[in-house]
Structures are given as C-alpha cells and as structure tokens.
Write an enzyme that holds these catalytic residues in place. Structure first.
Site, PDB file in Angstrom:
ATOM      1  N   VAL A  54       0.655  -0.936   0.136  1.00 59.52           N
ATOM      2  CA  VAL A  54      -0.117  -0.424   0.048  1.00 59.52           C
ATOM      3  C   VAL A  54       0.786   1.518  -0.274  1.00 59.52           C
ATOM      4  O   VAL A  54       1.706   1.212   0.452  1.00 59.52           O
ATOM      5  CB  VAL A  54      -0.746   0.052   1.396  1.00 59.52           C
ATOM      6  CG1 VAL A  54      -1.779   1.189   1.122  1.00 59.52           C
ATOM      7  CG2 VAL A  54      -1.892  -0.992   1.613  1.00 59.52           C
ATOM      8  N   HIS A  60       2.856   3.407   6.282  1.00 63.64           N
ATOM      9  CA  HIS A  60       2.315   2.874   7.532  1.00 63.64           C
ATOM     10  C   HIS A  60       3.115   1.333   8.069  1.00 63.64           C
ATOM     11  O   HIS A  60       3.680   1.214   7.551  1.00 63.64           O
ATOM     12  CB  HIS A  60       0.812   1.982   7.018  1.00 63.64           C
ATOM     13  CG  HIS A  60       1.755   1.128   5.563  1.00 63.64           C
ATOM     14  ND1 HIS A  60       1.798   1.012   4.799  1.00 63.64           N
ATOM     15  CD2 HIS A  60       1.851  -0.992   6.117  1.00 63.64           C
ATOM     16  CE1 HIS A  60       2.203  -0.016   4.226  1.00 63.64           C
ATOM     17  NE2 HIS A  60       1.999  -0.786   4.869  1.00 63.64           N
TER      18      HIS A  60
END
Ligand code: AMP
Length: 114
Positions: free
Chosen positions: A96, A100
């Site tokens: 992604v 993160h």
C-alpha cells in the site's frame, strides 16, 4: 489522494477498525492480522513511502513511533515486547503506497526476517 486506500480510511470514506485518530495521525487494525495485535499507524498526510520523508516530516515520523508505544501499552504488549515495521518498496513487500508503521505483538517473532 482520493485513490489511496489509507487516505480514504483516514478521511472515513472507507470503513476501518480505527483505534486512534487526531489531526496528524490515524491508527487502525490490519485487515489481515499477522499477530494477536496488528495495528497500522499512518500519517494523515499522503506520503507514499519513507522515500518521501523530508526534514519537515521528522516530528511526524517520531509521532508514529510514540503512538505505537502508547498503543502497545493499551494493548497490553508493552512488557512482553512488540515489533515495529516500515516496509518500503517492492523488495520489502510494500503493498500500500501510503506510509504505515506496523505495530505487531502478542506472539514471539523470529529474526532475521525471511
Ligand atoms: P505492507 O505490505 O507493509 O504494504 O502492508 C500493508 C498492510 O495493509 C497489509 O498488512 C494489509 O493486510 C493491510 N491492509 C490492506 N488493506 C487494508 C484495509 N482495508 N484495512 C486495514 N488493513 C489493510
């Protein structure tokens, strides 16, 4: 970025299991947990990977780590230990394109990683 999944979770447009949100950062449970505790901590601003981190993001990146520590205490894994992971790019398996920080805990992890 409207086509970024994690931007859409941050904005509430896509539902997520959000455990913390403020004006800077958001934390939500990973949809495919790899450990009893698996939380993703993201900056609200879209940064594709650590390759986009600039001097103005230093305190934001520190906040990700400090929030991970707070959440680890809340999850009851601070004493037993936990792993923080930032995957960057294809060789690390980043899937992604929005920074993160993985907070993983509640089980024993091997080292080195496979
Ligand atoms: P990475 O492989 O480091 O890019 O990690 C991406 C993580 O995002 C994986 O652990 C996925 O399981 C997780 N993920 C993908 N889609 C979602 C979602 N909609 N909600 C929560 N976690 C997700």
């Amino acid at each position: 970025m409207s086509d970024c999944l994690f931007c859409r979770i941050v904005s509430g447009e896509v539902p997520g299991s959000v455990v913390y949100h403020d004006e800077q950062v958001t934390a939500f449970r990973d949809i495919r947990p790899q450990a009893p505790t698996h939380i993703l901590i993201v900056p609200n601003v879209h940064l594709t990977s650590t390759e986009e981190v600039r001097p103005e993001h230093i305190s934001l990146m520190g906040r990700l780590i400090q929030l991970a520590s707070e959440l680890a205490r809340q999850e009851g894994i601070a004493a037993s230990g936990y792993r923080l992971v930032l995957n960057t790019g294809p060789d690390a398996g980043q899937s992604v394109g929005h920074i993160h920080l993985h907070l993983l805990g509640g089980r024993r992890f091997g080292w080195p990683p496979g």
